[in-house]
Design an enzyme around this catalytic site. Structure first.
Site, PDB file in Angstrom:
ATOM      1  N   CYS A 228       3.033  -5.355  16.487  1.00  0.00           N
ATOM      2  CA  CYS A 228       2.495  -4.358  17.421  1.00  0.00           C
ATOM      3  C   CYS A 228       0.990  -4.610  17.525  1.00  0.00           C
ATOM      4  CB  CYS A 228       2.775  -2.956  16.910  1.00  0.00           C
ATOM      5  SG  CYS A 228       4.544  -2.655  16.719  1.00  0.00           S
TER       6      CYS A 228
ATOM      7  N   CYS B  61       3.059   8.462   1.630  1.00  0.00           N
ATOM      8  CA  CYS B  61       3.416   7.490   2.667  1.00  0.00           C
ATOM      9  C   CYS B  61       3.740   6.172   1.972  1.00  0.00           C
ATOM     10  CB  CYS B  61       2.224   7.345   3.611  1.00  0.00           C
ATOM     11  SG  CYS B  61       2.448   6.080   4.850  1.00  0.00           S
TER      12      CYS B  61
ATOM     13  N   CYS C  23      -1.631  -2.511  15.481  1.00  0.00           N
ATOM     14  CA  CYS C  23      -1.350  -2.256  14.065  1.00  0.00           C
ATOM     15  C   CYS C  23      -1.869  -3.393  13.202  1.00  0.00           C
ATOM     16  CB  CYS C  23       0.150  -2.082  13.858  1.00  0.00           C
ATOM     17  SG  CYS C  23       0.615  -1.974  12.127  1.00  0.00           S
TER      18      CYS C  23
ATOM     19  N   GLY D  57       5.454  -2.185   7.120  1.00  0.00           N
ATOM     20  CA  GLY D  57       6.802  -2.679   7.369  1.00  0.00           C
ATOM     21  C   GLY D  57       7.663  -1.818   8.261  1.00  0.00           C
ATOM     22  N   GLU D  58       8.763  -2.409   8.715  1.00  0.00           N
ATOM     23  CA  GLU D  58       9.713  -1.720   9.588  1.00  0.00           C
ATOM     24  C   GLU D  58      10.966  -1.382   8.749  1.00  0.00           C
ATOM     25  OE1 GLU D  58      10.154  -0.315  12.702  1.00  0.00           O
ATOM     26  OE2 GLU D  58      12.082   0.037  11.741  1.00  0.00           O
TER      27      GLU D  58
ATOM     28  N   SER E 155       8.111   5.500  16.807  1.00  0.00           N
ATOM     29  CA  SER E 155       6.788   5.058  17.254  1.00  0.00           C
ATOM     30  C   SER E 155       6.893   4.746  18.741  1.00  0.00           C
ATOM     31  CB  SER E 155       6.362   3.812  16.475  1.00  0.00           C
ATOM     32  OG  SER E 155       6.105   4.163  15.157  1.00  0.00           O
ATOM     33  N   PHE E 156       6.570   5.719  19.561  1.00  0.00           N
ATOM     34  CA  PHE E 156       6.834   5.597  20.995  1.00  0.00           C
ATOM     35  C   PHE E 156       5.660   4.933  21.719  1.00  0.00           C
ATOM     36  CE2 PHE E 156       8.304   7.463  25.142  1.00  0.00           C
ATOM     37  CZ  PHE E 156       9.544   6.859  25.115  1.00  0.00           C
TER      38      PHE E 156
ATOM     39  N   CYS F  54       5.021  -7.226   7.961  1.00  0.00           N
ATOM     40  CA  CYS F  54       5.983  -6.775   8.985  1.00  0.00           C
ATOM     41  C   CYS F  54       6.230  -7.920   9.952  1.00  0.00           C
ATOM     42  CB  CYS F  54       5.403  -5.566   9.736  1.00  0.00           C
ATOM     43  SG  CYS F  54       6.580  -4.790  10.871  1.00  0.00           S
TER      44      CYS F  54
ATOM     45  N   CYS G 246      -3.413   1.214   8.061  1.00  0.00           N
ATOM     46  CA  CYS G 246      -2.415   0.659   7.169  1.00  0.00           C
ATOM     47  C   CYS G 246      -2.513  -0.856   7.089  1.00  0.00           C
ATOM     48  CB  CYS G 246      -1.044   1.062   7.668  1.00  0.00           C
ATOM     49  SG  CYS G 246       0.216   0.448   6.634  1.00  0.00           S
TER      50      CYS G 246
ATOM     51  N   GLU H 248       0.825  -1.204   0.000  1.00  0.00           N
ATOM     52  CA  GLU H 248       0.000   0.000   0.000  1.00  0.00           C
ATOM     53  C   GLU H 248       0.860   1.256   0.000  1.00  0.00           C
ATOM     54  OE1 GLU H 248      -3.455  -1.989   2.776  1.00  0.00           O
ATOM     55  OE2 GLU H 248      -2.666  -0.029   3.291  1.00  0.00           O
TER      56      GLU H 248
HETATM   57  N1  SAH Z   1       7.111   0.160  11.290  1.00  0.00           N
HETATM   58  C1  SAH Z   1       7.333   1.535  11.391  1.00  0.00           C
HETATM   59  C2  SAH Z   1       6.702   2.339  10.270  1.00  0.00           C
HETATM   60  C3  SAH Z   1       5.339   1.936   9.830  1.00  0.00           C
HETATM   61  S1  SAH Z   1       4.041   2.183  10.973  1.00  0.00           S
HETATM   62  C4  SAH Z   1       6.860   2.047  12.743  1.00  0.00           C
HETATM   63  O1  SAH Z   1       6.218   1.313  13.462  1.00  0.00           O
HETATM   64  O2  SAH Z   1       7.192   3.188  13.056  1.00  0.00           O
HETATM   65  C5  SAH Z   1       3.742   3.923  10.828  1.00  0.00           C
HETATM   66  C6  SAH Z   1       3.001   4.540  11.970  1.00  0.00           C
HETATM   67  O3  SAH Z   1       1.610   4.172  11.956  1.00  0.00           O
HETATM   68  C7  SAH Z   1       3.546   4.120  13.312  1.00  0.00           C
HETATM   69  O4  SAH Z   1       3.717   5.205  14.180  1.00  0.00           O
HETATM   70  C8  SAH Z   1       2.472   3.208  13.794  1.00  0.00           C
HETATM   71  O5  SAH Z   1       2.540   3.131  15.156  1.00  0.00           O
HETATM   72  C9  SAH Z   1       1.212   3.859  13.263  1.00  0.00           C
HETATM   73  N2  SAH Z   1       0.025   2.986  13.263  1.00  0.00           N
HETATM   74  C10 SAH Z   1      -0.036   1.680  12.960  1.00  0.00           C
HETATM   75  N3  SAH Z   1      -1.300   1.209  13.125  1.00  0.00           N
HETATM   76  C11 SAH Z   1      -2.049   2.246  13.548  1.00  0.00           C
HETATM   77  C12 SAH Z   1      -3.441   2.381  13.891  1.00  0.00           C
HETATM   78  N4  SAH Z   1      -4.291   1.369  13.814  1.00  0.00           N
HETATM   79  N5  SAH Z   1      -3.878   3.611  14.276  1.00  0.00           N
HETATM   80  C13 SAH Z   1      -3.024   4.657  14.318  1.00  0.00           C
HETATM   81  N6  SAH Z   1      -1.706   4.589  14.005  1.00  0.00           N
HETATM   82  C14 SAH Z   1      -1.227   3.385  13.633  1.00  0.00           C
HETATM   83 FE1  SF4 Z   2       4.641  -2.273  14.430  1.00  0.00          FE
HETATM   84 FE2  SF4 Z   2       5.239  -0.529  12.449  1.00  0.00          FE
HETATM   85 FE3  SF4 Z   2       5.304  -3.199  12.009  1.00  0.00          FE
HETATM   86 FE4  SF4 Z   2       2.965  -1.989  12.379  1.00  0.00          FE
HETATM   87  S1  SF4 Z   2       4.367  -1.655  10.688  1.00  0.00           S
HETATM   88  S2  SF4 Z   2       3.630  -3.959  13.291  1.00  0.00           S
HETATM   89  S3  SF4 Z   2       3.521  -0.407  13.876  1.00  0.00           S
HETATM   90  S4  SF4 Z   2       6.614  -2.054  13.426  1.00  0.00           S
END
Ligand code: SAH
Ligand code: SF4
Length: 368
Positions: free
Chosen positions: A122, A111, A125, A177-178, A231-232, A118, A351, A98
């Site tokens: 998380c 984006c 996500c 993805g990461e 992503s804290f 991934c 996403c 995507e």
């Molecule tokens: N893997 C990387 C980059 C992709 S995720 C990372 O985790 O930073 C990009 C951002 O989207 C991250 O901050 C993630 O925490 C956020 N995200 C993922 N799923 C989400 C959701 N359901 N609602 C809001 N933000 C989300």
């Molecule tokens: Fe976590 Fe980012 Fe992977 Fe989603 S894309 S599982 S937020 S590391």
């Protein structure tokens, strides 16, 4: 004889040079051809070798017979009421990713994805529920921008004037993805994206988001130079372990230490802390105060993101009041804390949802 043609789109100068070597008399000619091809591919968006008018007819034939100018294919495109465009793109091997274009008043952000799926799951996500299929290659990173420039008719604008406002002014690596688990290919792609003779988007307009792959964080500053987002999402290890399981490997302390020694950190190049607001999980005033304390001394901004719900998730978005009081505490500590307006809600904005939706459709079609 059937020659396997090689796609040139997304290749760096070194790789292209090697491929052209058998067809050029000497190094100087190779250099000239590569620079012509880069210009046609990355600043003009040309998709037909025969239209490359400053290249001899003879050499154009060689190009036609040996190479391709392909992009990823648009499998599906959804346009939201607010103008957000979400694309499901097919890779050559049939895998789907995507890419989302978010237009704003004074800029447009693309984006992009860094992996198919991934490895990190998380819990909030949707992409995380899908597992990893594979890493994207450098060319596939670049081709996400190429196909979007095609679709947004960006090439004409760039051709008319280098300074004209482009639709795609910013790039965020916040798709599937990461990125730091695919560092080498991400770097290859970003080098072409940042190169003034390539896609030419400045490093300060590119943000790489990571969930906290500590050993690789410093390399973003040292070897790529784009901006960094973290992503804290939580202020205690207990909660962060649940939300971002990678925290069990590199906890909050360890992550913040890596950020304190991040190369090039300054007030003009602050780190963005992304914080997903989830009802009753991480959204109390105490959390807000703890967050401010934790990041003190790190030039930073905080981006509050209302949790984007998806089918099957047990989390809920924090209420409006909770988000506001959280933002207030952060603001009064002197940090900018924009609340990210949810975009493209009507088009499966979480996403990974579009890809998964399409997989489900395909499966059900197969069962008919
Ligand atoms: N893997 C990387 C980059 C992709 S995720 C990372 O985790 O930073 C990009 C951002 O989207 C991250 O901050 C993630 O925490 C956020 N995200 C993922 N799923 C989400 C959701 N359901 N609602 C809001 N933000 C989300
Ligand atoms: Fe976590 Fe980012 Fe992977 Fe989603 S894309 S599982 S937020 S590391």
């Amino acid at each position: 004889m059937n020659i396997q043609k090689i796609n040139l789109v997304g290749l760096d100068k070194e790789t292209m040079s090697k491929l052209l070597q058998p067809f050029c008399e000497n190094g100087q000619v190779i250099k000239m051809r590569v620079s012509q091809l880069w210009d046609w591919i990355y600043t003009k968006g040309e998709t037909d070798f025969n239209k490359m008018t400053n290249i001899s007819k003879n050499f154009r034939n060689i190009l036609v017979n040996n190479f391709l100018l392909n992009r990823l294919k648009i499998r599906k495109k959804l346009i939201s009421e607010d103008g957000t465009k979400k694309y499901l793109l097919a890779l050559d091997d049939g895998n789907l990713i995507e890419t989302v274009f978010i237009p704003e008043k004074d800029r447009g952000t693309l984006c992009i994805s860094s992996q198919v799926g991934c490895t990190l799951n998380c819990s909030f996500c949707f992409t995380g529920t899908q597992g990893l299929v594979r890493n994207l290659s450098g060319p596939e990173i670049v081709q996400q921008i190429m196909i979007l420039r095609d679709d947004l008719q960006e090439w004409e604008k760039i051709r008319e004037s280098k300074n004209k406002r482009r639709s795609i002014s910013n790039i965020v690596l916040m798709g599937m993805g990461e990125p730091l688990y695919n560092f080498d290919e991400i770097k290859k792609g970003l080098m072409i994206i940042m190169d003034e003779t390539g896609i030419s988007i400045s490093r300060k307009k590119i943000t790489l988001s990571t969930s906290g792959v500590v050993p690789k964080i410093g390399l973003v500053g040292k070897e790529i130079g784009c901006l960094l987002a973290i992503s804290f999402h939580a202020t205690t290890d207990e909660v962060r372990n649940q939300l971002v399981p990678l925290n069990k490997k590199w906890n909050i302390d360890c992550l913040l230490n890596a950020l304190r020694s991040y190369p090039g950190l300054s007030n003009s190049e602050r780190i963005t802390f992304e914080y997903v607001m989830i009802d009753n999980v991480n959204d109390t005033e105490e959390d807000a105060r703890r967050l401010v304390k934790l990041i003190s001394g790190i030039p930073s901004k905080i981006n509050l993101i209302p949790f984007n719900p998806w089918p099957g998730s047990h989390y809920k978005t924090s209420g409006f009041d909770r988000i506001n009081s959280f933002a207030e505490i952060i603001k009064s500590a002197g940090y900018s804390s924009p609340v990210r307006t949810p975009r493209g809600k009507d088009i499966l904005a979480a996403c990974g949802q579009l890809r998964s939706d399409s997989k489900k459709i395909k499966k059900s079609q197969r069962n008919v």
